[in-house]
Design an enzyme around this catalytic site. Structure first.
Site, mmCIF file in Angstrom:
data_model
loop_
_atom_site.group_PDB
_atom_site.id
_atom_site.type_symbol
_atom_site.label_atom_id
_atom_site.label_comp_id
_atom_site.label_asym_id
_atom_site.label_seq_id
_atom_site.Cartn_x
_atom_site.Cartn_y
_atom_site.Cartn_z
ATOM 1 N N GLU A 1 -11.665 -0.004 -9.489
ATOM 2 C CA GLU A 1 -12.690 -0.253 -8.459
ATOM 3 C C GLU A 1 -13.943 0.562 -8.724
ATOM 4 O OE1 GLU A 1 -11.441 -0.413 -4.391
ATOM 5 O OE2 GLU A 1 -13.475 -0.231 -3.614
ATOM 6 N N GLY B 1 -10.449 -3.114 7.586
ATOM 7 C CA GLY B 1 -10.154 -3.003 9.013
ATOM 8 C C GLY B 1 -10.767 -4.121 9.851
ATOM 9 N N ASN C 1 -8.394 -9.945 -0.844
ATOM 10 C CA ASN C 1 -7.409 -9.145 -0.105
ATOM 11 C C ASN C 1 -7.549 -9.343 1.402
ATOM 12 O OD1 ASN C 1 -6.942 -8.079 -2.624
ATOM 13 N ND2 ASN C 1 -7.152 -5.945 -1.987
ATOM 14 N N SER D 1 0.863 -1.196 0.000
ATOM 15 C CA SER D 1 0.000 0.000 0.000
ATOM 16 C C SER D 1 0.895 1.239 0.000
ATOM 17 C CB SER D 1 -0.875 0.025 1.260
ATOM 18 O OG SER D 1 -0.066 0.250 2.400
ATOM 19 N N ASP E 1 -1.361 -1.727 -3.903
ATOM 20 C CA ASP E 1 -2.707 -1.768 -3.327
ATOM 21 C C ASP E 1 -3.231 -0.324 -3.172
ATOM 22 O OD1 ASP E 1 -4.900 -2.976 -2.094
ATOM 23 O OD2 ASP E 1 -3.980 -2.963 -0.098
ATOM 24 N N HIS F 1 -11.963 -6.708 -1.794
ATOM 25 C CA HIS F 1 -11.145 -6.076 -0.741
ATOM 26 C C HIS F 1 -11.827 -6.329 0.598
ATOM 27 C CE1 HIS F 1 -8.255 -3.379 -2.931
ATOM 28 N NE2 HIS F 1 -8.937 -3.939 -3.916
#
Ligand code: G3H
Ligand code: 13P
Ligand code: ZN
Length: 330
Positions: free
Chosen positions: A145, A190, A275, A56, A93, A232
């Protein structure tokens, strides 16, 4: 400028094709440090799974882009040394600008994500196309996306979902030329994927999240048949890690993730990249907290990072074998 081909990475094209045909998904694990990288490679070599190493922009800032690139290059050599030359993709990412994607292409990445999902549709199209036009010159694959995931990352945070609109996907794929598409069907980033009031409780009193929107996924597949789809925010937030963290002084309240059976079901569809980052963070933190609590005199970092790495490897092997179904597909 260095081509990923000289660094022995592969792009994602062939891997996704095989994953869709074989009804499994390729693991996309984030890495920021050596222990994560070692655990990913050990787990994927032992299970003979292809793997996507994800970086990322936060990881680039944390660990330095040059170091991360050489670590990923080292990962290919390490895999060979461990006895299996598994296909390894080095992927950006959540790239949020053309410049960042270009820099990764120029730096030896074999795949990049351009995440314009929070932009108005036409701007997302324009940005994704610009990245595709550049990346494809070097045979680097691009993930776009559509739809916004709730949750918190270093760089982006959104309070609520906006699900992917299936009526947009065909146009987006056609206009941009992306090689894969991340969609929003109820996952989020998260360890706190849902608010308690969105969940029900099971017999043990654990929070049970609302199911993923497989109806949207089906509709997307109908409009772009056989096109690679990415999920994701697919950590499951294993409750055993949450419990260990809380037992040894942590404070994770109401952490809840995506049930693994739902991810298994998704992996059997056109979803060919899943992911996972937060579960690894939880596994490492649980293992480290346990060592700190049980061996308070310990101060050699290898004595807590080592167990953390072992736990991470166990977690990744479990994901590959029991959730994604990518074992023995290398
Ligand atoms: O989706 C985001 C990944 O978990 C990376 O998180 O931006 O904190 O490195 P990060
Ligand atoms: P999790 O936070 O669910 O692990 O999602 C990771 C991710 O989507 C990385 O892009
Ligand atoms: Zn993500």
């Amino acid at each position: 400028m260095v081509s990923y081909k000289e660094l022995v990475f592969v792009n994602s094209r062939e891997l996704f094709k095989k994953a869709i045909e074989g009804k499994y998904a390729i693991p996309a694990f984030n890495f920021n440090n050596m222990e994560q990288m070692q655990a990913i490679i050990q787990a994927c070599v032992e299970t003979r799974s292809p793997v996507i190493l994800q970086v990322s922009s936060g990881a680039r800032k944390y660990a330095n882009q040059t170091l991360l690139r050489y670590m990923a290059q080292g990962a290919c050599e390490y895999a060979k040394e461990l006895g299996c030359n598994i296909p390894i993709v080095l992927h950006l990412d959540h790239g949020n600008s053309f410049e960042l994607c270009k820099s990764c292409v120029d730096y030896g990445f074999s795949s990049v994500m351009i995440d314009g999902s929070a932009l108005p549709y036409e701007e997302n199209v324009e940005l994704a196309k610009k990245v595709v036009d550049y990346a494809h010159q070097y045979d680097v694959t691009v993930e776009g996306e559509l739809g916004v995931l709730a949750g918190i990352e270093d760089e982006v945070s959104h309070e609520t979902h906006s699900y992917t609109r299936p009526e947009e996907v065909e146009d987006f794929v056609k206009k941009t030329g992306v090689d894969s598409l991340a969609i929003s069907i109820g996952t989020s980033h998260g360890a706190y994927k849902f608010r308690p009031e969105q969940c029900t409780r099971n017999a043990e009193g654990r929070l049970v999240p609302p199911p993923l929107r497989f109806d949207i996924l089906k509709e997307v597949e109908k409009r772009i048949p056989g096109f690679p789809i990415v999920l994701h925010g697919s950590s499951s937030v294993p409750q055993q890690y949450v419990d260990i963290i809380n037992k040894f002084g942590g404070k994770l309240e109401a952490a809840v993730g995506i049930p693994e059976e739902q991810l298994r079901k998704a992996a059997e569809s056109a979803v060919c990249k899943i992911n996972i980052d937060s579960d690894g963070r939880l596994a490492m933190t649980a293992a480290i907290r346990e060592v700190f609590a049980e061996k308070p005199a310990e101060f050699d970092p290898r004595k807590y990072l080592g167990p953390a790495r072992d736990e991470l490897k166990k977690l990744y092997m479990h994901k590959v074998v029991n959730v994604l179904g990518s074992a023995n597909k290398a």
